[in-house]
Design an enzyme around this catalytic site. Structure first.
Site, short mmCIF file in Angstrom:
data_model
loop_
_atom_site.label_atom_id
_atom_site.label_comp_id
_atom_site.label_asym_id
_atom_site.label_seq_id
_atom_site.Cartn_x
_atom_site.Cartn_y
_atom_site.Cartn_z
CE LYS A 144 14.29 27.82 16.18
NZ LYS A 144 15.48 27.57 15.32
CD GLU B 10 18.84 29.02 15.47
OE1 GLU B 10 18.73 30.08 14.82
OE2 GLU B 10 17.88 28.25 15.70
CG ASP C 109 20.01 32.43 10.42
OD1 ASP C 109 19.60 32.01 9.32
OD2 ASP C 109 19.87 31.81 11.48
#
Length: 633
Positions: free
Chosen positions: A77, A178, A206
């Site tokens: 990613k 996200e 996060d």
């Protein structure tokens, strides 16, 4: 197209939500019962064979990664849509070769394969596996998806994500940030879409396995009605900040390094750091719920690690994330007091120190009701449901659809917030223990209209530990239920004498359709008379047992000061009450609740003289500076 037509179309051609993660990926789906995972977490790892073809995806690829160095691709990613220059630092720690491809884009060179593979192709293999799992779970071919990306992804990275979906045979109908997905999972954006509540400012913290991100969002409600075209809430990213080399893996390494230091001090053999990391990770997970953990050493033996010691060595790491949060707030030109909600994402946020530190930074308790590993995928599914035209009112709690309560001794339900209450709603009630010397209390949170736990839905349970041992009925446990404007239920329990505290968050409406709520309400009316009687009998049993305990102890101590006839009459009533308790425990229908209550009342009145004598003896003992003979303190 009508709502019914939309539902029929969705059954044939569903839209799923996908969290395409750096370490793990998930696929979820939302319908009238709320969002749910369609398959377990899939490691974002692909192994290629010596011929250059895909050999394994997911857990199988990760399990044997050490045996296939150079051919096992993970953390891809970080390479999506980026040039070789962009990823120069990231590529250093990857177990495969990253080279320059067309247009200077990052590509992966694989042994036995003539052409390098693109990050999009690797991600497509992960998406293809998720698609297959989702199709198997739903029984129809899945062809459409909402896919999440980090808020800081630029246009090239987002397009690369769409390309990966297309290669996997998926139409990526929307890319969602996200942090936006995490907010949607809690119904924050859904609420704004359906009923304007004014702008809200959200912080999404996060902390994953390898990276840390903090995003500050503003949720702006729609101008028109929620079901009209363009009636969705708008999420504006005000600021992002982070560190791509700061995550839960670093905590594991800190524990492993601590263990090595302990072994060096003991003069013991010191294993390689990498061999200690798995045991360190297990200890970290255990310390999320326990105050002590054991680190199993590779060559045998073990080390004990306390949560206090772990938090000491982890504090500088957690403080680094706090400093990044301060930086994000400064970029957004906001103070911590201007943040309305804080949402936690990523498995490392289960660490109690992290949760406390986040609460200190933002001055409010973070949302922890949903699994931080799943919250992004669940939010993606919510967005997919909105796009599919589903009614998503199941995520809203404008009013409480079903009563919320607590399990009490005997399996009865004490309802704290009743159905129909408007949100936000708050209720407080006091409870106590039913057993002498009890040092831990289990609290089971339930939802439903029936009077017994067996007929309701358990939302979750937690333990309040560390209560000093006291006689039954003496500890004072204050329990508070709070349902906020976004439908998140926070339950806190405090033992008043010791100050011990515990808490839990849940989203009480997820997983129930309107039809199920209506069925539960109907059943509660049909069984109302029996349920209330059963609840009454259970309460009588619990209270009568406490009465018998207290009266019996005091009667034994003062029997010599009472008339023999009074003592005989009291013991006879106590025996009669025990018989009734035994019968009620076997079958609540076996006793007449009115007769039971009357007998208990007669015993309470007849024992008044016993209590008076006991109190007098206690006061007499205290005045002489010694402990009372009956042990009451």
């Amino acid at each position: 197209m009508s709502a019914t037509d939309n539902m029929q179309q969705e059954t044939i051609d569903p839209i799923v939500g996908i969290d395409l993660g750096t370490t793990n990926s998930l696929v979820a789906y939302a319908d009238a019962a709320g969002p749910r995972l369609l398959a377990p977490s899939l490691p974002s790892v692909v192994r290629y064979g010596v011929d250059g073809r895909v050999e394994a995806v997911g857990a199988a690829a990760r399990a044997n990664a050490a045996e296939h160095i150079g051919r096992t691709v993970m953390s891809v990613k970080r390479l999506m849509g980026r040039s070789l220059v962009d990823v120069a630092e990231d590529a250093v720690g990857l177990p495969y070769e990253v080279i320059k491809g067309q247009h200077a884009q990052a590509r992966i060179a694989l042994p036995g394969r003539r052409e390098p593979v693109s990050p999009q192709e690797v991600s497509a293999e992960v998406l293809r596996e998720l698609r297959a799992r989702a199709s198997a779970a739903m029984g129809v071919e899945v062809r459409r998806a909402v896919v999440t990306v980090p808020a800081y992804f630029d246009d090239a990275q987002r397009q690369a994500t769409r390309d990966a979906g297309r290669i996997a045979g998926l139409d990526v109908v929307r890319i969602v940030n996200e942090p936006t997905a995490a907010a949607l999972a809690y119904g924050i954006g859904v609420r704004a879409r359906h009923r304007a509540t004014g702008p809200e400012t959200i912080a999404v913290y996060d902390l994953g396995g390898g990276t840390f991100d903090i995003s500050i969002l503003k949720v702006i409600p729609p101008e028109g009605e929620g079901d009209d075209e363009g009636g969705e809430a708008f999420f504006q990213v005000l600021a992002t900040a982070g560190d791509t080399r700061l995550g839960g893996d670093d905590l594991d390494r800190l524990i492993a390094e601590w263990a090595r230091g302990q072994l060096e001090e003991q003069g013991a053999e010191v294993p390689e750091l990498a061999s200690l990391v798995p045991a360190a990770e297990s200890a970290k997970v255990q310390l999320s719920s326990d105050t002590h953990a054991i680190i199993e050493l590779p060559g045998g033996g073990e080390l004990a690690l306390s949560r206090e010691e772990f938090e000491r060595i982890a504090l500088p790491f957690v403080d680094r994330t706090a400093a990044i949060c301060d930086r994000a707030l400064a970029k957004a030109k906001l103070s911590a007091e201007q943040i309305d909600r804080v949402v936690l994402v990523g498995g490392a946020t289960r660490t109690p120190l992290v949760r406390r530190r986040v609460g200190e930074v933002f001055g409010s308790e973070p949302y922890i009701a949903l699994d931080p590993d799943q919250v992004v995928a669940l939010g993606a599914a919510v967005q997919a449901s909105i796009l599919a035209g589903h009614t998503t009112d199941m995520l809203l709690l404008d009013v409480i659809p079903l009563s919320l309560g607590l399990e009490t001794v005997g399996g009865a339900v004490a309802k704290l917030i009743t159905s129909g209450s408007t949100v936000p709603a708050r209720a407080t009630e006091r409870f106590s223990t039913g057993v002498d010397g009890q040092t831990s209390i289990k609290l089971n949170i339930v939802q439903g209209e029936r009077e017994m736990v067996a007929d309701c839905r358990s939302l979750g349970e937690f333990h309040l530990r560390g209560i000093p041992p006291m006689p039954a009925g003496i500890p004072q446990l204050e329990v508070e239920f709070l349902v906020d404007a976004n439908g998140v239920l926070s339950v806190s329990a405090v033992e008043q004498r010791s100050g011990e505290r515990a808490e839990l968050q849940v989203v009480p409406n997820h997983g129930l359709t309107r039809e199920e709520v209506e069925r539960m309400e109907t059943e509660s009316l049909e069984h109302a008379r029996d349920d209330m009687t059963q609840h009454r009998v259970i309460d009588l049993v619990v209270n009568a047992e406490l009465d018998l305990k207290w009266i019996g102890e005091r009667l034994d101590a003062v029997a010599g000061e009472l008339e023999a006839e009074r003592v005989t009459a009291l013991r006879s009533m106590m025996t009669e009450l025990r018989v009734m308790i035994t019968a009620a425990r076997a079958d609540w229908r076996a006793v007449d609740a009115n007769v039971f209550a009357a007998l208990k009342q007669r015993l309470d009145e007849a024992s008044m003289r016993v209590h008076e004598l006991s109190i007098a003896r206690t006061l007499s003992g205290a005045s002489r500076g010694r402990a009372p003979a009956d042990g009451v303190r």
